[in-house]
Scaffold this motif. Structure first.
Motif, PDB file in Angstrom:
ATOM      1  N   LEU A  82       0.867  -1.247   0.092  1.00 37.89           N
ATOM      2  CA  LEU A  82       0.006  -0.084  -0.053  1.00 37.89           C
ATOM      3  C   LEU A  82       0.791   1.190  -0.123  1.00 37.89           C
ATOM      4  O   LEU A  82       0.485   2.198  -0.663  1.00 37.89           O
ATOM      5  N   GLY A  83       1.856   1.240   0.938  1.00 36.02           N
ATOM      6  CA  GLY A  83       2.968   2.451   0.944  1.00 36.02           C
ATOM      7  C   GLY A  83       3.514   2.692  -0.406  1.00 36.02           C
ATOM      8  O   GLY A  83       3.623   3.612  -1.014  1.00 36.02           O
ATOM      9  N   ALA A  84       3.928   1.498  -1.116  1.00 30.49           N
ATOM     10  CA  ALA A  84       4.576   1.624  -2.619  1.00 30.49           C
ATOM     11  C   ALA A  84       3.606   2.345  -3.585  1.00 30.49           C
ATOM     12  O   ALA A  84       4.057   3.188  -4.215  1.00 30.49           O
ATOM     13  N   ALA A  85       2.560   1.691  -3.330  1.00 30.53           N
ATOM     14  CA  ALA A  85       1.222   2.387  -4.443  1.00 30.53           C
ATOM     15  C   ALA A  85       1.284   3.978  -4.109  1.00 30.53           C
ATOM     16  O   ALA A  85       0.974   4.705  -5.191  1.00 30.53           O
ATOM     17  N   HIS A  86       1.047   4.146  -2.899  1.00 30.00           N
ATOM     18  CA  HIS A  86       0.828   5.537  -2.508  1.00 30.00           C
ATOM     19  C   HIS A  86       1.998   6.283  -2.877  1.00 30.00           C
ATOM     20  O   HIS A  86       1.947   7.512  -3.487  1.00 30.00           O
ATOM     21  N   GLU A  87       3.279   6.003  -2.754  1.00 27.60           N
ATOM     22  CA  GLU A  87       4.391   6.645  -3.011  1.00 27.60           C
ATOM     23  C   GLU A  87       4.442   6.922  -4.612  1.00 27.60           C
ATOM     24  O   GLU A  87       4.825   8.044  -5.267  1.00 27.60           O
ATOM     25  N   ALA A  88       3.978   5.733  -5.444  1.00 26.68           N
ATOM     26  CA  ALA A  88       3.957   5.851  -6.977  1.00 26.68           C
ATOM     27  C   ALA A  88       3.054   6.874  -7.442  1.00 26.68           C
ATOM     28  O   ALA A  88       3.134   7.530  -8.364  1.00 26.68           O
ATOM     29  N   ILE A  89       1.766   7.159  -6.523  1.00 30.06           N
ATOM     30  CA  ILE A  89       0.701   7.916  -7.170  1.00 30.06           C
ATOM     31  C   ILE A  89       0.953   9.070  -6.768  1.00 30.06           C
ATOM     32  O   ILE A  89       0.420  10.234  -7.116  1.00 30.06           O
ATOM     33  N   ALA A  90       1.755   9.679  -5.850  1.00 29.03           N
ATOM     34  CA  ALA A  90       2.144  10.655  -5.229  1.00 29.03           C
ATOM     35  C   ALA A  90       2.771  11.761  -6.283  1.00 29.03           C
ATOM     36  O   ALA A  90       3.760  11.242  -6.957  1.00 29.03           O
ATOM     37  N   ARG A  91       2.288  12.738  -6.606  1.00 28.11           N
ATOM     38  CA  ARG A  91       3.018  13.691  -7.597  1.00 28.11           C
ATOM     39  C   ARG A  91       4.233  14.157  -7.007  1.00 28.11           C
ATOM     40  O   ARG A  91       4.503  14.428  -5.824  1.00 28.11           O
ATOM     41  N   PRO A  92       5.167  14.381  -7.742  1.00 29.47           N
ATOM     42  CA  PRO A  92       6.596  15.133  -7.257  1.00 29.47           C
ATOM     43  C   PRO A  92       6.198  16.408  -6.633  1.00 29.47           C
ATOM     44  O   PRO A  92       5.328  17.145  -6.977  1.00 29.47           O
TER      45      PRO A  92
END
Lengths: 217, 217
Positions: A82-92
């Motif tokens: 879940l953390g990895a998915a959240h980091e990936a969809i986070a905009r820079p």
């Protein structure tokens, strides 16, 4: 199946499939000759997931790769995925995070979250993004919007309870893992689309009410 | 103030301000000499709005221009401005919308929305985006996620009632207009950040519950 059939069945153009193969998003087919490989239903399924992340979830290729490699890593599961998915969809991060105003917004974001007893990482990216939005609203003098904060928090907690339970109910680990990824990315697309439609409806309604009230009806 | 002071007070680099001037996002200052202009607090405020749309809302420059020109148009107000803001934050369509599967998803999206009696345009972009997400979830065999649809719809309707009332309560038209734009774009940033944090919290909690249950505790 041949790569041409994979392209036809998935609707993804051949050069794009070759690009995903080169970039490692799609795993190679079984070699059947010097220039031929055989692709399975697993490839078709994977291709659909890649396109869902990119086309519907709006992830850049690098973000999709990040989610997919977390998904492929047997060490990363459940909560960590879940953390990895959240980091990936986070905009820079693009907002200026050095100002005292931002620091104050960051503290306010932490208050909202920890004030509700939520157990989240103190350095979660989403906490910084919440601070970005709070700082922007305050900087624009739109402080009244922040009165919605508790409602948003209560609503998202209620939704998360149902969302996480739904994924855990799958039982089978591979299915849970895919559920986390699609639930995070595609669930967000569903929620924001519906929010816009609900706003359109309510705005039409409440504006009409105002007009009628103005007519003395 | 001079453009250098505008840059300093806003934290926006000088070349970026000049870019916004050239692109028409920021209106020109009052000329005070051949190469000098005077900028006001209005410019500072506008600059903050531009940055909020781009940095926090994630809009491309063209999207920000679209929202700002709707905001500047005295003919576009209230309900129509909401539409303009929605169109601007809509991502360009990338999913394949010609397949029968998509058409079915589009009908399903319309059923959800019109089934609740929502008055929305039959060709609203958000309706297509909802269909994109439904089609992707079905294509990936994640149909169980769609059981959340009614909950999402009920929640967003409840939120929209509060959001629209908040904006209408401002009374003053210019403030309402800005509220629609910031509420749509920045409100979405607040909501999605909180959703991720709530998921992190609930996921930590429910996973821990499962582990304890597995331990027989």
């Amino acid at each position: 199946m041949k790569i041409s059939e994979l392209s036809q069945r998935s609707g993804v153009p051949l050069p794009t499939i070759k690009f995903y193969l080169r970039e490692g998003l799609l795993f190679p087919g079984a070699a059947t000759g010097r220039n031929q490989a055989d692709y399975s239903d697993e490839h078709l399924r994977r291709l659909r997931l890649i396109r869902a992340l990119i086309d519907v979830g709006g992830l850049p290729v690098a973000g999709a790769r990040q989610v997919l490699s977390a998904l492929d890593d047997p060490e990363v599961h459940g909560h960590a995925l879940l953390g990895a998915a959240h980091e990936a969809i986070a905009r820079p991060a693009r907002a200026d995070r050095s100002s005292p105003q931002w620091q104050q917004a960051r503290a306010e974001a932490a208050d909202v979250v920890f004030g509700r007893g939520w157990q989240v990482c103190d350095d979660a990216t989403a906490l910084d993004q919440l601070a970005d939005a709070i700082a922007a609203l305050r900087g624009l003098g739109q402080d009244d919007m922040l009165t919605m904060m508790d409602t948003y928090a209560a609503v998202t907690e209620q939704l998360a309870n149902e969302e996480v339970a739904l994924v855990l109910a799958r039982g089978e680990p591979a299915a849970m893992v895919e559920g986390v990824v699609t639930g995070t990315v595609l669930g967000e697309a569903v929620l924001t689309s519906l929010r816009r439609l609900a706003q359109e409806h309510v705005s039409a309604q409440q504006t009409a009410d105002q007009v009628s009230a103005g007519d003395g009806r």
